[in-house]
Design an enzyme around this catalytic site. Structure first.
Site, PDB file in Angstrom:
ATOM      1  N   CYS A   1       0.008 -15.262 -32.640  1.00 42.45           N
ATOM      2  CA  CYS A   1      -0.469 -15.374 -31.402  1.00 42.45           C
ATOM      3  C   CYS A   1      -1.874 -16.478 -31.540  1.00 42.45           C
ATOM      4  O   CYS A   1      -2.490 -16.230 -32.364  1.00 42.45           O
ATOM      5  CB  CYS A   1      -0.955 -13.913 -30.805  1.00 42.45           C
ATOM      6  SG  CYS A   1      -1.900 -14.222 -29.281  1.00 42.45           S
TER       7      CYS A   1
ATOM      8  N   HIS B   1      -5.452 -10.254 -25.401  1.00 44.01           N
ATOM      9  CA  HIS B   1      -4.372 -10.461 -26.223  1.00 44.01           C
ATOM     10  C   HIS B   1      -3.037  -9.966 -25.695  1.00 44.01           C
ATOM     11  O   HIS B   1      -2.043 -10.767 -25.522  1.00 44.01           O
ATOM     12  CB  HIS B   1      -4.416  -9.681 -27.559  1.00 44.01           C
ATOM     13  CG  HIS B   1      -3.291  -9.582 -28.182  1.00 44.01           C
ATOM     14  ND1 HIS B   1      -2.642 -10.705 -29.024  1.00 44.01           N
ATOM     15  CD2 HIS B   1      -2.274  -8.783 -28.133  1.00 44.01           C
ATOM     16  CE1 HIS B   1      -1.555 -10.425 -29.396  1.00 44.01           C
ATOM     17  NE2 HIS B   1      -0.941  -9.261 -29.368  1.00 44.01           N
TER      18      HIS B   1
ATOM     19  N   ASP C   1       7.667  -0.158   2.431  1.00 45.85           N
ATOM     20  CA  ASP C   1       9.012   0.662   2.071  1.00 45.85           C
ATOM     21  C   ASP C   1       8.909   2.116   1.621  1.00 45.85           C
ATOM     22  O   ASP C   1       7.538   2.545   1.386  1.00 45.85           O
ATOM     23  CB  ASP C   1       9.669  -0.135   1.050  1.00 45.85           C
ATOM     24  CG  ASP C   1       9.062  -0.025  -0.244  1.00 45.85           C
ATOM     25  OD1 ASP C   1       7.842   0.014  -0.027  1.00 45.85           O
ATOM     26  OD2 ASP C   1       9.505  -0.221  -1.360  1.00 45.85           O
TER      27      ASP C   1
ATOM     28  N   GLY D   1      11.624   0.666  -6.197  1.00 49.76           N
ATOM     29  CA  GLY D   1      12.120   2.053  -6.447  1.00 49.76           C
ATOM     30  C   GLY D   1      12.584   2.372  -7.864  1.00 49.76           C
ATOM     31  O   GLY D   1      13.523   3.168  -7.873  1.00 49.76           O
TER      32      GLY D   1
ATOM     33  N   GLY E   1       0.643  -1.139  -0.334  1.00 54.48           N
ATOM     34  CA  GLY E   1       0.071   0.163  -0.116  1.00 54.48           C
ATOM     35  C   GLY E   1       0.694   1.370  -0.040  1.00 54.48           C
ATOM     36  O   GLY E   1       0.296   2.207  -0.213  1.00 54.48           O
ATOM     37  N   GLY E   2       2.115   1.050   0.370  1.00 55.82           N
ATOM     38  CA  GLY E   2       3.049   2.276   0.251  1.00 55.82           C
ATOM     39  C   GLY E   2       3.065   2.969  -0.897  1.00 55.82           C
ATOM     40  O   GLY E   2       3.152   4.392  -1.054  1.00 55.82           O
TER      41      GLY E   2
ATOM     42  N   GLN F   1      16.050  -0.818  -1.459  1.00 48.17           N
ATOM     43  CA  GLN F   1      15.789   0.537  -2.034  1.00 48.17           C
ATOM     44  C   GLN F   1      17.311   1.069  -2.187  1.00 48.17           C
ATOM     45  O   GLN F   1      18.216   0.199  -2.008  1.00 48.17           O
ATOM     46  CB  GLN F   1      15.084   1.329  -0.923  1.00 48.17           C
ATOM     47  CG  GLN F   1      13.496   0.852  -1.087  1.00 48.17           C
ATOM     48  CD  GLN F   1      12.886   1.351  -2.234  1.00 48.17           C
ATOM     49  OE1 GLN F   1      13.471   2.193  -3.091  1.00 48.17           O
ATOM     50  NE2 GLN F   1      11.629   1.148  -2.487  1.00 48.17           N
TER      51      GLN F   1
HETATM   52 ZN   LIG Z   1      -3.378 -12.590 -29.327  1.00 48.45          ZN
END
Ligand SMILES: [Zn+2]
Length: 393
Positions: free
Chosen positions: A323, A354, A139, A235, A87-88, A208
């Protein structure tokens, strides 16, 4: 680890919700949902682990509510591994609406302006409530560029926060009793040395130090000393040139344990993935494939393609002939362009499907290349294909 090529490694990460083949890419499910795709589609494209954002889930619907609903996996209908951030980063990104001091990050909610204090202990508690497989320490994130002094001070604070996170994590684990049957997060071929986490949860430390190599090295050594299940490099991808990021990663990974996964946070482009794997990185997350898909940019075997371009108006070919995803099997570029221009929500769904396929296929190609010691060739191929901005658009 089950194989190497130079500094690149293939391995298996064991979590309470199953195994992840590494190097792996984690689609980002900010609010407990990867935008524009359903969990069943994520499984179809081969996602083995997703990332969820603690900041968003804490504010809405609330980590305690999610815990009452049986934890994040059950709440979002995803029974494979989940990594949560601390959450930092989101709180840090609020700019004027946050202040940072030794206690933690005080911020105003982007939803209703309410005030919150995110401490290392709180970030650990929230992630325990969510029940993710992998939790991250809180962090301090530093922008680029940062001076030496800024980077050193920030890294020292991160170390103090990491120690508090670890202490809380171990206390929660002791409170919760032994979860002896739940394996921690580890690379399979190596002996496990770390204690098991909260309900099998693993906690990753974060290195960091900006782009200052000696500070990075000191951070890596001190973080490893604290003893986490595995380690991340944080970072980076904050505006520094790619070559400087690669250099920083390459100088950091040798100081992280060989037998633990290494996670490069918030990176990156397809080229970044191949380059960083070659430097010994195993885990990635990035909003790029999903966010760019919603903006009409597709990643293909011949480079980036902007589907909104008028030249695709009558193009009967698939988005990427190489693909095999549902989008490419079923629809033409002309139709995808039409959907985008018309503002149909299925444009976001099909484009995201995709792009995630492209990213996860890339990880598969990377793992195969490591197995056949041909990662250098793959690196050259990706550099060539993606060197031109928006090739083919
Ligand atoms: Zn694709």
């Amino acid at each position: 680890m089950t194989g190497t090529d130079g500094r690149a490694r293939i391995g298996e990460m064991i979590t309470p919700h199953g195994l992840v083949q590494t190097p792996a890419f984690m689609p980002v499910g900010t609010q407990g949902a990867v935008k524009a795709v359903l969990p069943r589609d994520l499984i179809e494209v081969g996602a083995e682990i997703i990332l969820a954002n603690t900041y968003h889930l804490y504010l809405r619907p609330g980590d305690e509510r999610i815990a009452r609903h049986g934890g994040l996996h059950r709440f979002i209908g995803w029974d494979r591994p989940i990594l949560t951030d601390s959450g930092g980063y989101q709180a840090f990104s609020l700019g004027e609406r946050r202040t940072i001091d030794e206690r933690g990050i005080t911020f105003q909610s982007h939803l209703d302006g309410s005030a919150h204090l995110l401490t290392p202990e709180k970030a650990t508690d929230i992630q325990a409530n969510l029940g993710s497989d992998i939790a991250m320490v809180l962090d301090e994130c530093l922008g680029y560029p940062a001076t030496r002094d800024e980077a050193a001070a920030s890294m020292e604070r991160t170390l103090r926060w990491e120690a508090r996170c670890r202490q809380r994590f171990l206390a929660l684990r002791d409170e919760g009793g032994q979860a002896a049957s739940r394996p921690g997060c580890d690379h399979r071929a190596s002996p496990r040395r770390s204690p098991e986490g909260v309900g099998g949860q693993a906690q990753f430390g974060i290195v960091q130090g900006g782009t200052h190599i000696d500070i990075r090295v000191a951070s890596a050594q001190a973080t490893v000393e604290l003893g986490f299940e595995a380690y991340a490099v944080g970072g980076l991808s904050v505006g520094e040139p790619p070559d400087l990021m690669y250099e920083t990663v390459g100088e950091t990974t040798p100081f992280l344990p060989e037998d633990r996964p290494r996670y490069l946070m918030g990176t990156g482009t397809p080229v970044d993935l191949v380059e960083a794997v070659a430097l010994g990185v195993d885990l990635f997350d990035c909003v790029m494939p999903t966010r760019n898909a919603r903006n009409g940019q597709l990643f293909t075997s011949v480079g980036r393609l902007n589907i909104k371009n008028a030249r695709y108006s009558d193009d009967r070919g698939p988005a990427d002939p190489r693909c095999g995803c549902y989008t490419c099997r079923q629809f033409s570029r002309a139709y995808l362009r039409h959907l985008f221009v018309a503002g149909e929500i299925s444009a976001a769904a099909l484009n995201t499907l995709h792009n995630l396929t492209f990213y996860l296929d890339t990880m598969k190609r990377i793992r195969e290349a490591i197995m056949f010691s041909s990662l250098d060739q793959l690196k050259e191929d990706y550099r060539r294909v993606f060197s031109r901005r928006s090739a083919n658009s």
